[in-house]
Write a protein that holds these residues in place. Structure first.
Motif, PDB file in Angstrom:
ATOM      1  N   TRP A 206      -4.815 -38.988  33.510  1.00 53.19           N
ATOM      2  CA  TRP A 206      -4.525 -40.404  33.635  1.00 53.19           C
ATOM      3  C   TRP A 206      -3.999 -40.796  34.751  1.00 53.19           C
ATOM      4  O   TRP A 206      -4.682 -41.597  35.227  1.00 53.19           O
ATOM      5  CB  TRP A 206      -3.782 -40.431  32.338  1.00 53.19           C
ATOM      6  CG  TRP A 206      -4.373 -40.444  30.894  1.00 53.19           C
ATOM      7  CD1 TRP A 206      -4.152 -39.221  29.915  1.00 53.19           C
ATOM      8  CD2 TRP A 206      -5.297 -41.489  30.208  1.00 53.19           C
ATOM      9  NE1 TRP A 206      -5.355 -39.827  29.288  1.00 53.19           N
ATOM     10  CE2 TRP A 206      -6.022 -41.059  28.818  1.00 53.19           C
ATOM     11  CE3 TRP A 206      -5.523 -42.661  30.540  1.00 53.19           C
ATOM     12  CZ2 TRP A 206      -6.562 -41.271  28.540  1.00 53.19           C
ATOM     13  CZ3 TRP A 206      -6.307 -43.248  29.628  1.00 53.19           C
ATOM     14  CH2 TRP A 206      -7.223 -42.645  28.601  1.00 53.19           C
ATOM     15  N   LEU A 207      -4.044 -39.815  35.731  1.00 48.83           N
ATOM     16  CA  LEU A 207      -2.415 -40.102  36.904  1.00 48.83           C
ATOM     17  C   LEU A 207      -2.757 -39.273  37.674  1.00 48.83           C
ATOM     18  O   LEU A 207      -3.556 -38.742  37.440  1.00 48.83           O
ATOM     19  CB  LEU A 207      -1.199 -40.370  36.270  1.00 48.83           C
ATOM     20  CG  LEU A 207      -0.387 -41.050  35.274  1.00 48.83           C
ATOM     21  CD1 LEU A 207       0.880 -41.003  34.413  1.00 48.83           C
ATOM     22  CD2 LEU A 207      -0.517 -42.638  35.521  1.00 48.83           C
ATOM     23  N   SER A 208      -2.578 -39.954  38.881  1.00 53.14           N
ATOM     24  CA  SER A 208      -2.812 -39.478  40.031  1.00 53.14           C
ATOM     25  C   SER A 208      -2.032 -38.099  39.746  1.00 53.14           C
ATOM     26  O   SER A 208      -1.195 -37.866  39.498  1.00 53.14           O
ATOM     27  CB  SER A 208      -2.089 -40.153  41.196  1.00 53.14           C
ATOM     28  OG  SER A 208      -1.383 -40.478  41.556  1.00 53.14           O
ATOM     29  N   ALA A 209      -2.502 -37.666  41.219  1.00 53.48           N
ATOM     30  CA  ALA A 209      -1.537 -35.675  41.312  1.00 53.48           C
ATOM     31  C   ALA A 209      -0.822 -36.390  41.750  1.00 53.48           C
ATOM     32  O   ALA A 209       0.791 -35.213  41.215  1.00 53.48           O
ATOM     33  CB  ALA A 209      -2.516 -35.015  42.363  1.00 53.48           C
ATOM     34  N   ASP A 210      -0.108 -36.962  42.410  1.00 53.87           N
ATOM     35  CA  ASP A 210       1.407 -37.363  42.857  1.00 53.87           C
ATOM     36  C   ASP A 210       2.267 -37.344  41.713  1.00 53.87           C
ATOM     37  O   ASP A 210       3.174 -37.216  41.388  1.00 53.87           O
ATOM     38  CB  ASP A 210       1.285 -38.097  44.009  1.00 53.87           C
ATOM     39  CG  ASP A 210       2.531 -38.458  44.921  1.00 53.87           C
ATOM     40  OD1 ASP A 210       3.500 -37.808  45.059  1.00 53.87           O
ATOM     41  OD2 ASP A 210       3.299 -39.606  44.437  1.00 53.87           O
ATOM     42  N   LEU A 211       1.626 -38.557  41.042  1.00 54.59           N
ATOM     43  CA  LEU A 211       2.685 -39.195  39.851  1.00 54.59           C
ATOM     44  C   LEU A 211       2.401 -38.085  38.818  1.00 54.59           C
ATOM     45  O   LEU A 211       3.538 -37.899  38.504  1.00 54.59           O
ATOM     46  CB  LEU A 211       1.782 -40.443  39.298  1.00 54.59           C
ATOM     47  CG  LEU A 211       2.015 -41.535  40.140  1.00 54.59           C
ATOM     48  CD1 LEU A 211       1.651 -42.924  38.824  1.00 54.59           C
ATOM     49  CD2 LEU A 211       3.689 -41.574  39.855  1.00 54.59           C
ATOM     50  N   THR A 212       1.491 -36.946  38.514  1.00 53.60           N
ATOM     51  CA  THR A 212       1.883 -35.755  37.791  1.00 53.60           C
ATOM     52  C   THR A 212       2.446 -35.275  38.127  1.00 53.60           C
ATOM     53  O   THR A 212       3.344 -34.944  37.083  1.00 53.60           O
ATOM     54  CB  THR A 212      -0.111 -35.432  37.642  1.00 53.60           C
ATOM     55  OG1 THR A 212      -0.510 -36.674  36.829  1.00 53.60           O
ATOM     56  CG2 THR A 212       0.025 -34.412  36.526  1.00 53.60           C
ATOM     57  N   ARG A 213       2.663 -35.118  39.233  1.00 54.02           N
ATOM     58  CA  ARG A 213       3.661 -33.804  39.663  1.00 54.02           C
ATOM     59  C   ARG A 213       5.082 -34.238  39.800  1.00 54.02           C
ATOM     60  O   ARG A 213       5.928 -33.990  39.211  1.00 54.02           O
ATOM     61  CB  ARG A 213       3.077 -33.550  40.987  1.00 54.02           C
ATOM     62  CG  ARG A 213       4.451 -32.735  41.981  1.00 54.02           C
ATOM     63  CD  ARG A 213       4.019 -32.455  43.704  1.00 54.02           C
ATOM     64  NE  ARG A 213       3.809 -33.454  44.126  1.00 54.02           N
ATOM     65  CZ  ARG A 213       5.035 -33.718  44.521  1.00 54.02           C
ATOM     66  NH1 ARG A 213       6.528 -33.566  44.544  1.00 54.02           N
ATOM     67  NH2 ARG A 213       4.650 -35.460  45.414  1.00 54.02           N
TER      68      ARG A 213
ATOM     69  N   ALA B  52      -3.973 -49.436  38.933  1.00 58.09           N
ATOM     70  CA  ALA B  52      -2.874 -49.355  39.331  1.00 58.09           C
ATOM     71  C   ALA B  52      -1.130 -48.358  38.674  1.00 58.09           C
ATOM     72  O   ALA B  52      -1.537 -47.975  39.276  1.00 58.09           O
ATOM     73  CB  ALA B  52      -1.568 -50.607  39.543  1.00 58.09           C
ATOM     74  N   PHE B  53      -1.463 -48.278  37.496  1.00 58.44           N
ATOM     75  CA  PHE B  53      -0.811 -47.359  36.630  1.00 58.44           C
ATOM     76  C   PHE B  53      -1.349 -46.114  37.470  1.00 58.44           C
ATOM     77  O   PHE B  53      -0.487 -45.437  37.161  1.00 58.44           O
ATOM     78  CB  PHE B  53      -0.898 -47.472  35.371  1.00 58.44           C
ATOM     79  CG  PHE B  53      -2.383 -46.662  34.694  1.00 58.44           C
ATOM     80  CD1 PHE B  53      -2.030 -45.821  34.462  1.00 58.44           C
ATOM     81  CD2 PHE B  53      -3.023 -47.913  34.473  1.00 58.44           C
ATOM     82  CE1 PHE B  53      -3.434 -44.958  33.894  1.00 58.44           C
ATOM     83  CE2 PHE B  53      -4.338 -47.976  34.032  1.00 58.44           C
ATOM     84  CZ  PHE B  53      -4.439 -45.683  33.619  1.00 58.44           C
ATOM     85  N   GLU B  54      -2.206 -45.408  37.774  1.00 56.13           N
ATOM     86  CA  GLU B  54      -2.274 -43.749  38.197  1.00 56.13           C
ATOM     87  C   GLU B  54      -2.323 -43.827  39.094  1.00 56.13           C
ATOM     88  O   GLU B  54      -1.573 -42.834  39.574  1.00 56.13           O
ATOM     89  CB  GLU B  54      -4.131 -43.995  38.282  1.00 56.13           C
ATOM     90  CG  GLU B  54      -5.062 -44.060  37.045  1.00 56.13           C
ATOM     91  CD  GLU B  54      -6.444 -43.890  37.468  1.00 56.13           C
ATOM     92  OE1 GLU B  54      -6.762 -44.123  38.940  1.00 56.13           O
ATOM     93  OE2 GLU B  54      -7.212 -43.628  36.839  1.00 56.13           O
ATOM     94  N   GLY B  55      -0.956 -45.007  40.044  1.00 57.67           N
ATOM     95  CA  GLY B  55      -1.061 -44.426  41.566  1.00 57.67           C
ATOM     96  C   GLY B  55      -2.095 -44.323  42.567  1.00 57.67           C
ATOM     97  O   GLY B  55      -2.910 -44.356  42.665  1.00 57.67           O
ATOM     98  N   GLY B  56      -1.725 -44.640  43.819  1.00 60.86           N
ATOM     99  CA  GLY B  56      -1.963 -44.326  45.042  1.00 60.86           C
ATOM    100  C   GLY B  56      -1.624 -45.640  45.896  1.00 60.86           C
ATOM    101  O   GLY B  56      -1.256 -46.932  45.438  1.00 60.86           O
TER     102      GLY B  56
END
Length: 789
Positions: free
Chosen positions: A233-240, A75-79
């Motif tokens: 580690w994280l989704s593209a949205d969270l990384t951005r 879940a921490f990855e996002g999405g």
């Protein structure tokens, strides 16, 4: 060229085409294919696979529901929080694992590891590559709790019909789970990774599959590193979003969270608490593994830590808590050589303060101002950081300072070192506490030297020291004189726009213009706007200060007959505890009545369980039962309660309407952190209620409420293109209402003596500033000059 996934159906052996067999070229060149080259999407690097990816896949194999597995491990990855997303992610991870395994020549092992799943609906996943041969899903076995609930429903019995051990025995027998333990080699392989808690014992048929998956994880899963980019580690949205605040790697993310503490997520655009908490829960054990742990203030609320530390300190000997460092004065231990006993300007013998050291002298001088809590707190901050500077920077006793030292201190105030500046909130009992919030402005520097000079003068008069080395510094500072800035006020255009905005906002949520009923469309929103109107009108027609608005009570408002005219008179105790009377117009009295009706509707007008009531002497609230026994000769801004806070004949504590605040709260306070019976900090859900017994507002709450409204007015003015000073309107605050009142009265030719009484000034000279006599004289006389050609 890299081999594609389709080239490796045999578990890693290259296909014929990859060994040199080349098809004959076409007679005419074919049209270039749009999109990615064949196999490009499936090709991945092994370093993209991490341990939590294998843990998620293993949980799916063992029968853990996808939603639970996602929440626990990914879940921490996002999405999206959607079953289709979970299944698609699982399918993609299968493809990644098989591809990475094939690159290492472990295709056959990947076939065994990904042979079958127990809870995955294959149709919902993305289409797996041709090398993934997934067998028919095995039957889903419920966990123990689900099975026991089902059996109880079928048999009409309760859980306690038999013991937990008996239920477990029946459960294992029902599904054939009472099998021998797996071999030691498999157990050792299972221990290599974090293993999700199984809802039921693993079937013997799954042991080989799980062992193969864990062996793959040991080979393919790359360990974390501080230099890892967040995109690993994280989704593209969270990384951005995190990249926008400068967090590009794991190390930078840990540093960012440590810097901004528990509510760090408020600094990230559109992150939110839920996702912030998930990231924090994932990052905390990872940071410890990387030997760069998250600070305690980043993992727990500040109030919880403050209470826990206060509970710990309360059990210790106060003398053991003192040390020499950048700490508050009440926890400061001063070395004997610089404690002031042998200071350069010390007067030997007794003194009227009865003290022997500089620190004791400081505390004695501050006690002279304890009757005014706000003044005492302000003076305490100024003297505290000055004395710490004496000890740590100059390494001198306070009583040994000479004039050059004070010039050094002025330069220090203009640019304090970073280790003296507190960037985040921290209680005085915490190690992160620092004496400065940043560099001081010129006006603040002047105030600091004024207080320090007053301290030294007080010590001279007490016979503690014989000279004031700061006396010559303040006149030599040549700082601009900062008088009362009466231009911090509304002009007629701004005030008209503020009233227009209020009416527009109220029309959207207040009583409908066409509706016969007067019921609000949104009570809290409408009641909040009515309170805002009361703040605006009361401040603009009485000049009340912020602290007076929140501490004056309804009992101070009386109907009086003055020169044959019946008027409402409000008795106020203001700055310096000086009493005064102000006139309240009838329409504003109606606003007060409506506001108190709103408080009663919201249930904030009385809280029998709360024993505290705010007053000017102690804005943090005093016990109501002590009000009548208050020995201070100063008049209170409200009458003592008639029932003295005692229970009536029925045993209930009776409400006293005279103690209702002029302006009160419309929402009860949220639950607060408190210590339980064992001294452990916990969230006290029963503590949510009024700030005091009659719903008084904290001064900061009233200030922020008005600032939000005026900020909205500023935004609407800019959007509408209104020709008013937007920037000035955005800076407006509660004190602008006081200046607006005085400037309006002066413009309407109110007598200076009357204005002085209404404002509560001690000198007519202060009030005369609003008359702008000097400016008018200059304009009037200088306009007589004839322009020369």
């Amino acid at each position: 060229m890299n081999n594609t996934l389709a080239d490796r159906e045999d578990g890693g052996a290259p296909s014929a085409s990859s060994q040199g067999t080349v098809a004959a070229p076409e007679a005419t060149p074919s049209k270039p294919r749009r999109g990615r080259p064949p196999g490009k999407q499936a090709k991945v690097a092994a370093e993209q696979l991490r341990r939590h990816h294998f843990t998620f896949v293993r949980a799916a194999i063992e029968g853990v529901p996808l939603r639970r597995a996602w929440q626990n491990y990914l879940a921490f990855e996002g999405g999206p929080d959607d079953e289709r997303h979970f299944a698609a992610r699982l399918g993609k991870l299968q493809t990644l694992i098989h591809q990475a395994a094939s690159d290492r020549g472990l295709g056959a092992q990947a076939q065994r590891a990904l042979a079958r799943f127990s809870t995955v609906e294959l149709e919902a996943t993305t289409t797996p590559g041709p090398a993934i041969q997934v067998a028919q899903a095995i039957p889903v076995i419920p966990n123990l709790d689900e099975w026991v609930n089902q059996r109880c429903a079928e048999l009409g019995i309760d859980w306690d019909y038999q013991t937990q051990a008996d239920w477990l025995t029946d459960y294992e027998a029902a599904f054939g789970l009472d099998q021998p333990a797996p071999p030691q080699s498999a157990s050792r392989a299972l221990a290599e990774l974090e293993r999700p808690t199984l809802a039921y014992p693993a079937l013997p048929a799954l042991q080989e599959q799980l062992a193969s998956l864990n062996a793959l994880a040991s080979t393919l899963a790359r360990g974390p590193a501080l230099s890892d980019p967040l995109s690993s580690w994280l989704s593209a949205d969270l990384t951005r979003r995190l990249n926008q605040v400068g967090a590009l790697t794991l190390q930078q993310l840990i540093g960012f969270i440590n810097l901004h503490h528990h509510r760090w997520w408020t600094q990230v655009p559109r992150l939110g608490q839920a996702r912030g908490d998930r990231i924090l829960a994932w990052l905390k054990p990872l940071a410890e593994e990387l030997q760069l742990p998250l600070k305690e203030v980043a993992c727990k609320p500040l109030m919880q830590l403050t209470l826990a530390r206060a509970s710990t300190l309360a059990r210790l000997d106060p003398a053991s808590q003192k040390r020499f460092g950048i700490v508050p004065l009440d926890r400061l231990a001063v070395p004997p050589e610089i404690d002031g006993r042998h200071g350069l300007f010390r007067i030997p013998g007794d003194n009227t303060l009865g003290v022997n050291t500089d620190l004791e002298a400081i505390f004695a001088w501050l006690r002279r101002h304890q009757e005014s809590p706000r003044t005492s707190a302000s003076y305490g901050r100024i003297v505290e950081r000055f004395y710490l500077w004496c000890l740590w920077v100059q390494k001198k006793a306070l009583s040994s300072l000479v004039e050059d030292d004070f010039h050094e201190y002025r330069r220090f105030l203009s640019k304090p070192p970073a280790d003296w500046v507190q960037t985040q909130r921290a209680g005085r009992e915490m190690a992160e506490w620092r004496p400065f919030k940043g560099a001081l402005s010129q006006s603040s520097q002047k105030l600091n030297f004024s207080v320090i000079s007053a301290l030294l003068s007080g010590l001279i008069s007490a016979g503690y020291i014989r000279a004031n080395a700061a006396a010559g510094v303040l006149p030599a500072m040549k700082l601009q004189h900062f008088g009362l800035n009466i231009d911090r006020t509304f002009d007629d255009a701004q005030w008209s726009w503020v009233m227009h905005c209020w009416q527009s906002l109220y029309d959207k949520c207040g009583p409908g213009a066409r509706a016969e009923s007067t019921a609000d469309k949104s009570f809290l929103r409408a009641a909040g706007l009515r309170r805002t109107r009361l703040i605006l009108e009361l401040g603009a027609t009485t000049g009340l200060r912020l602290i007076e608005l929140v501490t004056t009570r309804r009992g101070a408002l009386k109907r009086e007959v003055v020169d044959g005219q019946a008027v409402w008179i409000l008795k106020v105790v203001g700055k310096g505890f000086k009493p005064r009377e102000v006139l309240v117009y009838d329409d504003i009295k109606a606003l007060i009545d409506q506001h108190h009706h709103d408080m009663a509707t919201a249930g904030t007008d009385f809280d029998a369980k709360n024993p505290r009531v705010r007053d000017l002497l102690n804005p943090d609230a005093r016990l109501e039962s002590n009000l009548r026994d208050c020995q201070s000769p100063l008049p209170l801004p409200f009458p003592a309660p008639s029932n003295d806070g005692r229970a009536d004949a029925s045993g209930e504590v009776a409400s006293d309407p005279t103690l209702l605040p002029l302006i009160g709260a419309l929402r009860k306070a949220p639950p607060k952190w408190a210590l339980d019976a064992n001294g452990v900090a916990m969230m006290d859900r029963s503590a949510g209620g009024n700030a005091d017994r009659y719903g008084s507002l904290d001064p900061t709450a009233l200030y922020q409420s008005l600032k939000r409204f005026l900020g909205t007015c500023c935004e609407l003015a800019e959007a509408a293109g209104k020709e008013i000073d937007h920037e000035a309107l955005g800076r407006a605050s509660t004190h602008w209402l006081r200046h607006f009142f005085a400037n309006s009265a002066a413009a309407d030719n109110v007598m200076p003596a009357a204005l002085m009484a209404a404002m509560g000034h001690s000198s007519l000279q202060t009030t005369s500033i609003y008359l702008r006599t000097e400016r008018r004289l200059v304009v009037s006389e200088m306009s007589k000059m004839r322009r020369r050609g």
